[in-house]
Scaffold this motif. Structure first.
Motif, PDB file in Angstrom:
ATOM      1  N   LEU A 116       0.822  -1.203   0.000  1.00  0.00           N
ATOM      2  CA  LEU A 116       0.000   0.000   0.000  1.00  0.00           C
ATOM      3  C   LEU A 116       0.860   1.260   0.000  1.00  0.00           C
ATOM      4  O   LEU A 116       0.579   2.233  -0.706  1.00  0.00           O
ATOM      5  N   GLY A 117       1.938   1.235   0.768  1.00  0.00           N
ATOM      6  CA  GLY A 117       2.849   2.379   0.820  1.00  0.00           C
ATOM      7  C   GLY A 117       3.497   2.644  -0.526  1.00  0.00           C
ATOM      8  O   GLY A 117       3.592   3.805  -0.956  1.00  0.00           O
ATOM      9  N   GLN A 118       3.944   1.596  -1.183  1.00  0.00           N
ATOM     10  CA  GLN A 118       4.551   1.763  -2.515  1.00  0.00           C
ATOM     11  C   GLN A 118       3.525   2.296  -3.509  1.00  0.00           C
ATOM     12  O   GLN A 118       3.832   3.156  -4.336  1.00  0.00           O
ATOM     13  N   THR A 119       2.294   1.810  -3.427  1.00  0.00           N
ATOM     14  CA  THR A 119       1.226   2.276  -4.318  1.00  0.00           C
ATOM     15  C   THR A 119       0.931   3.752  -4.064  1.00  0.00           C
ATOM     16  O   THR A 119       0.783   4.533  -5.009  1.00  0.00           O
ATOM     17  N   LEU A 120       0.836   4.150  -2.817  1.00  0.00           N
ATOM     18  CA  LEU A 120       0.587   5.554  -2.487  1.00  0.00           C
ATOM     19  C   LEU A 120       1.727   6.451  -2.973  1.00  0.00           C
ATOM     20  O   LEU A 120       1.499   7.549  -3.480  1.00  0.00           O
ATOM     21  N   ARG A 121       2.948   5.987  -2.819  1.00  0.00           N
ATOM     22  CA  ARG A 121       4.086   6.778  -3.250  1.00  0.00           C
ATOM     23  C   ARG A 121       4.093   6.968  -4.766  1.00  0.00           C
ATOM     24  O   ARG A 121       4.356   8.054  -5.273  1.00  0.00           O
ATOM     25  N   MET A 122       3.779   5.899  -5.504  1.00  0.00           N
ATOM     26  CA  MET A 122       3.785   5.972  -6.973  1.00  0.00           C
ATOM     27  C   MET A 122       2.604   6.776  -7.507  1.00  0.00           C
ATOM     28  O   MET A 122       2.712   7.412  -8.553  1.00  0.00           O
ATOM     29  N   GLY A 124       1.282   9.340  -6.152  1.00  0.00           N
ATOM     30  CA  GLY A 124       1.390  10.757  -5.811  1.00  0.00           C
ATOM     31  C   GLY A 124       0.360  11.207  -4.791  1.00  0.00           C
ATOM     32  O   GLY A 124      -0.150  12.317  -4.882  1.00  0.00           O
ATOM     33  N   ALA A 125       0.051  10.353  -3.848  1.00  0.00           N
ATOM     34  CA  ALA A 125      -0.924  10.697  -2.810  1.00  0.00           C
ATOM     35  C   ALA A 125      -0.366  11.825  -1.935  1.00  0.00           C
ATOM     36  O   ALA A 125       0.823  12.110  -1.943  1.00  0.00           O
ATOM     37  N   SER A 126      -1.251  12.449  -1.190  1.00  0.00           N
ATOM     38  CA  SER A 126      -0.837  13.576  -0.348  1.00  0.00           C
ATOM     39  C   SER A 126       0.155  13.118   0.727  1.00  0.00           C
ATOM     40  O   SER A 126       0.196  11.948   1.108  1.00  0.00           O
ATOM     41  N   ASP A 127       0.927  14.068   1.200  1.00  0.00           N
ATOM     42  CA  ASP A 127       1.941  13.755   2.211  1.00  0.00           C
ATOM     43  C   ASP A 127       1.320  13.277   3.518  1.00  0.00           C
ATOM     44  O   ASP A 127       1.888  12.432   4.213  1.00  0.00           O
ATOM     45  N   THR A 128       0.141  13.821   3.870  1.00  0.00           N
ATOM     46  CA  THR A 128      -0.507  13.394   5.116  1.00  0.00           C
ATOM     47  C   THR A 128      -0.916  11.934   5.041  1.00  0.00           C
ATOM     48  O   THR A 128      -0.706  11.186   5.994  1.00  0.00           O
ATOM     49  N   ALA A 129      -1.508  11.530   3.936  1.00  0.00           N
ATOM     50  CA  ALA A 129      -1.917  10.133   3.781  1.00  0.00           C
ATOM     51  C   ALA A 129      -0.696   9.225   3.827  1.00  0.00           C
ATOM     52  O   ALA A 129      -0.713   8.173   4.488  1.00  0.00           O
ATOM     53  N   TRP A 130       0.354   9.648   3.163  1.00  0.00           N
ATOM     54  CA  TRP A 130       1.582   8.855   3.123  1.00  0.00           C
ATOM     55  C   TRP A 130       2.205   8.753   4.521  1.00  0.00           C
ATOM     56  O   TRP A 130       2.599   7.683   4.954  1.00  0.00           O
ATOM     57  N   SER A 131       2.272   9.868   5.262  1.00  0.00           N
ATOM     58  CA  SER A 131       2.900   9.842   6.586  1.00  0.00           C
ATOM     59  C   SER A 131       2.069   9.034   7.589  1.00  0.00           C
ATOM     60  O   SER A 131       2.626   8.320   8.416  1.00  0.00           O
ATOM     61  N   ARG A 132       0.752   9.124   7.491  1.00  0.00           N
ATOM     62  CA  ARG A 132      -0.094   8.327   8.396  1.00  0.00           C
ATOM     63  C   ARG A 132       0.064   6.836   8.121  1.00  0.00           C
ATOM     64  O   ARG A 132       0.170   6.028   9.041  1.00  0.00           O
ATOM     65  N   MET A 133       0.075   6.493   6.859  1.00  0.00           N
ATOM     66  CA  MET A 133       0.222   5.086   6.495  1.00  0.00           C
ATOM     67  C   MET A 133       1.607   4.585   6.903  1.00  0.00           C
ATOM     68  O   MET A 133       1.754   3.471   7.414  1.00  0.00           O
ATOM     69  N   LYS A 134       2.617   5.416   6.720  1.00  0.00           N
ATOM     70  CA  LYS A 134       3.982   5.041   7.079  1.00  0.00           C
ATOM     71  C   LYS A 134       4.102   4.812   8.589  1.00  0.00           C
ATOM     72  O   LYS A 134       4.735   3.854   9.031  1.00  0.00           O
ATOM     73  N   ARG A 135       3.464   5.698   9.385  1.00  0.00           N
ATOM     74  CA  ARG A 135       3.481   5.567  10.841  1.00  0.00           C
ATOM     75  C   ARG A 135       2.779   4.272  11.272  1.00  0.00           C
ATOM     76  O   ARG A 135       3.266   3.542  12.137  1.00  0.00           O
TER      77      ARG A 135
END
Length: 147
Positions: A116-122, A124-135
């Motif tokens: 899911l993280g790789q998909t979000l990164r590719m 171009g999802a927002s930084d908030t969504a990416w940081s929450r998922m990463k956490r």
């Protein structure tokens, strides 16, 4: 200081009158007025020194900036209870993660979150969504490692 003496004087006078009444009860008719005044002034002096000690303690608390002495007791208790609850919760999670079934579930969740993280990164999802998922992914990995 003057306020302290003024507020204590009636209490001392009541005490002196009480002592005089008890002395009469036991047959002691008189006590030197001078001795009584000395005792009264000694008592007032002692009370004023105690009052100045209380003021000194307040000043010390303010000067040292000791939060546990300046914080209301209820706030202090609530903070302590929250800390203990969090500690017990973390311990419970660590214990539950030690079971093999929990390890399998956590490994599946870890892999799914990685994808899911790789998909979000590719995408171009927002930084908030990416940081929450990463956490969330990091927390899951950490819990899995505890087990």
């Amino acid at each position: 200081m003057k306020n302290t003496v003024t507020s204590i004087t009636p209490v001392v006078e009541v005490g002196v009158n009480s002592v005089k009444a008890k002395m009469k009860k036991f047959g002691i008719t008189s006590l030197s007025e001078e001795v009584m005044k000395k005792k009264e002034s000694a008592a007032v002096e002692k009370m004023s020194s105690l009052a100045s000690c209380v003021t000194g303690v307040r000043q010390l608390v303010v000067a040292l900036k000791i939060p546990s002495l300046r914080t209301p007791t209820t706030a202090l208790i609530i903070g302590t209870v929250q800390d203990k609850a969090t500690s017990y919760g973390v311990s419970t999670i660590g214990y539950m993660a030690s079971f093999s079934l929990a390890q399998v579930v956590l490994k599946i969740a870890d892999t799914g979150l990685d994808v899911l993280g790789q998909t979000l990164r590719m995408s171009g999802a927002s930084d908030t969504a990416w940081s929450r998922m990463k956490r969330f992914h990091l927390t899951t990995s950490t819990v899995r490692m505890w087990g």
